[in-house]
Scaffold this active site. Structure first.
Site: not given
Length: 562
Positions: A99, A200, A257, A333-334
């Protein structure tokens, strides 16, 4: 345009390290724990592991607040552990993606500590500071995590921008020194053997000149910052510069993302000519079950209509075809657990059938599929009851804002909404077996294990040849074996355009054709899609085939070779 890039045939497995496997009994998953489970991932057949952040962090936002980009957080292990993980994963043919969180840092990062000292510090311009006072922010932007996106500093009489938590100040990408530091850091990790980056909120790094006010919803105190910062004026320039400085020098895979991205913008980010990123993570299908009241955002407890979901997924399939590459996912994860959100976890039978159905719909589309830890065994949402059960900052802040401050909802209703949508649903520990704490830890887990772990775990899945795990394993094998899944043309089957209950589409590359048919309900339905006699059933979540009958959550794929 036929896509021959290796990552177009790959399948990614996302690991949330804190919740995957604890090796030392402290209740927090770690790198040695991941190493212990590499054989499991190799058995599943995935090509890439994406690790959520493992950098040094105060953990205000579960690692997305990074205090040192060149250090492993001690909770996860050491740099030697990381190097061992990379080496052993590579031996098994699995690549490692990190990430990359560079829209913001932690407020404990040395850059920000220095930046905050004075207005003339050499690091001041690493962040976005503006004149302000304690009562008036520089503009009306709200934070993604509730409240103002500005934090006032009385020492220097300015405020700094934080699109997320106040402890996550935004970096100033207009400063070329910031960009060079980021590129150097990326090259450093690449030289350690990292095979790529998941970036991210990368679509937010370029802010508009002058930082104007954002539009507000009715009665909203703050403007929506995404309307101002998503796909900002220089974002593509910055990513092309990054590509020249980093990606041109390494064999890697990159995924961005991209909140607020459109299909048109995605064609710039992830164009197959490959001058920015390899693929995008977009969120449109994740927002279809949000609240009709825009002031409540995503907080709701009603499932999305299939017609909306099918229309949106089809749009991304057709408008990116031959132009750009998409990421395929149901959860991460979100997001809450896919089988609870889009399927049916009410019984063991419906959970298994609907989990396989959702996997079928996703894995036969064009793009790179992502499997989130536990998805391959059908893990479900946690039965949260009280606000004190939650760890997630977004969920806790939203409750206080909507219930205690704005009085838009009563507490009981908001708790229902949190139980359906909270990010903590995805973050409960991985369920390995039926021993204490599901085999995740010998200590006290940082989040409680879902109480259904005794019936729903990896050990049970591996012992059952008809389990969700082996269904995912077969889907991965098919993607590796059949070029039509990578390159075939996507089209909805005639007669399916308005069907409220069934999703049916084809993939065709001129050499073979696939029919993918899925019942999104617990009802038995009759549908005749005129499958040719020459077509054979390739995979299904039922043992037999009743042709025009679709049983509850039935999914089946037919193959015709020309």
């Amino acid at each position: 345009m036929e896509n021959q890039h290796w990552w177009s045939r790959a399948v990614v497995y996302q690991i949330y390290p804190k919740s995957f496997q604890d090796s030392n009994g402290d209740g927090i998953g770690d790198l040695p724990g991941i190493i212990q489970r590499l054989d499991y991932l190799a058995k599943l057949g995935v090509d890439i592991i994406w690790l959520n952040p493992i950098y040094a962090s105060p953990q205000v936002d579960n690692g997305y607040d990074i205090s040192d980009y060149h250090a492993i957080d001690p909770a996860f292990g050491t740099m030697d552990d990381f190097k061992k993980l990379v080496e052993l994963a590579h031996q098994k043919g699995i690549k490692i993606v990190m990430d990359l969180v560079v829209n913001h840092t932690s407020d404990q990062h040395n850059w920000f500590i220095e930046s905050k000292r004075s207005t003339n510090n050499r690091y001041r311009d690493f962040y976005i500071w503006r004149d302000a006072d304690s009562e008036h922010a520089p503009n009306n932007w709200g934070s993604y995590f509730s409240g103002s996106a500005w934090q006032y500093d009385p020492q220097t009489k300015q405020s700094y921008l934080h699109l997320f938590a106040p402890e996550q100040p935004d970096l100033n990408w207009e400063n070329s020194l910031v960009r060079q530091e980021v590129y150097q850091m990326m090259n450093w990790w690449s030289e350690l053997g990292v095979d790529g980056f998941r970036m991210d909120v990368i679509s937010l790094i370029s802010k508009p000149a002058g930082l104007p006010d954002a539009p507000k919803s009715d009665n909203s105190q703050y403007g929506n910052p995404e309307t101002m910062v998503a796909n900002g004026p220089r974002v593509h320039e910055f990513l092309q510069e990054m590509h020249q400085a980093v990606m041109d020098h390494h064999q890697m895979v990159t995924v961005g993302e991209t909140p607020g991205v459109t299909t048109k913008e995605a064609q710039k980010y992830a164009n197959l000519n490959n001058r920015e990123l390899n693929m995008v993570f977009q969120f449109e299908h994740m927002s279809l079950d949000g609240n009709p009241n825009p002031q409540l955002g995503k907080w709701y407890d009603q499932k999305v209509k299939l017609s909306l979901l099918r229309e949106n997924l089809s749009k991304w399939q057709t408008e990116l075809a031959g132009q750009a590459w998409n990421s395929l996912y149901w959860n991460n994860h979100d997001q809450p657990r896919a089988v609870s959100r889009f399927g049916d976890d009410s019984t063991e039978t419906y959970r298994e059938k609907s989990a396989k159905m959702l996997a079928t719909i996703l894995h036969f589309q064009q793009g790179t599929p992502y499997i989130y830890e536990g998805e391959e065994i059908g893990m479900t949402n946690y039965p949260f009851q009280d606000l004190s059960d939650y760890n997630d900052l977004e969920s806790i802040n939203a409750y206080h804002q909507l219930v205690d401050q704005a009085h838009l909802l009563d507490g009981k209703t908001m708790l229902k909404y949190l139980a359906f949508h909270s990010r903590d649903n995805a973050r409960t520990p991985m369920q390995w077996d039926d021993t204490t704490h599901a085999g995740f830890t010998t200590g006290q887990p940082w989040l409680p294990v879902n109480p259904n772990y005794s019936q729903l775990n990896v050990q049970q899945a591996l012992a059952d040849p008809n389990s969700i795990f082996y269904y995912y394993q077969r889907l991965i094998q098919l993607r590796h074996e059949l070029p039509v899944i990578t390159n075939g043309q996507y089209a909805l089957i005639a007669g399916n355009l308005e069907d409220p209950d069934v999703y049916a589409y084809t993939r065709d590359d001129g050499q073979q054709k696939l029919w993918i048919i899925a019942n999104f309900t617990k009802q038995t339905l009759q549908r005749d899609f005129s499958i040719p006699k020459a077509a054979t059933r390739l995979i299904s979540n039922y043992d037999d085939d009743q042709l025009i009958t679709l049983r509850p959550y039935e999914a089946k794929v037919y193959q015709q070779i020309y």
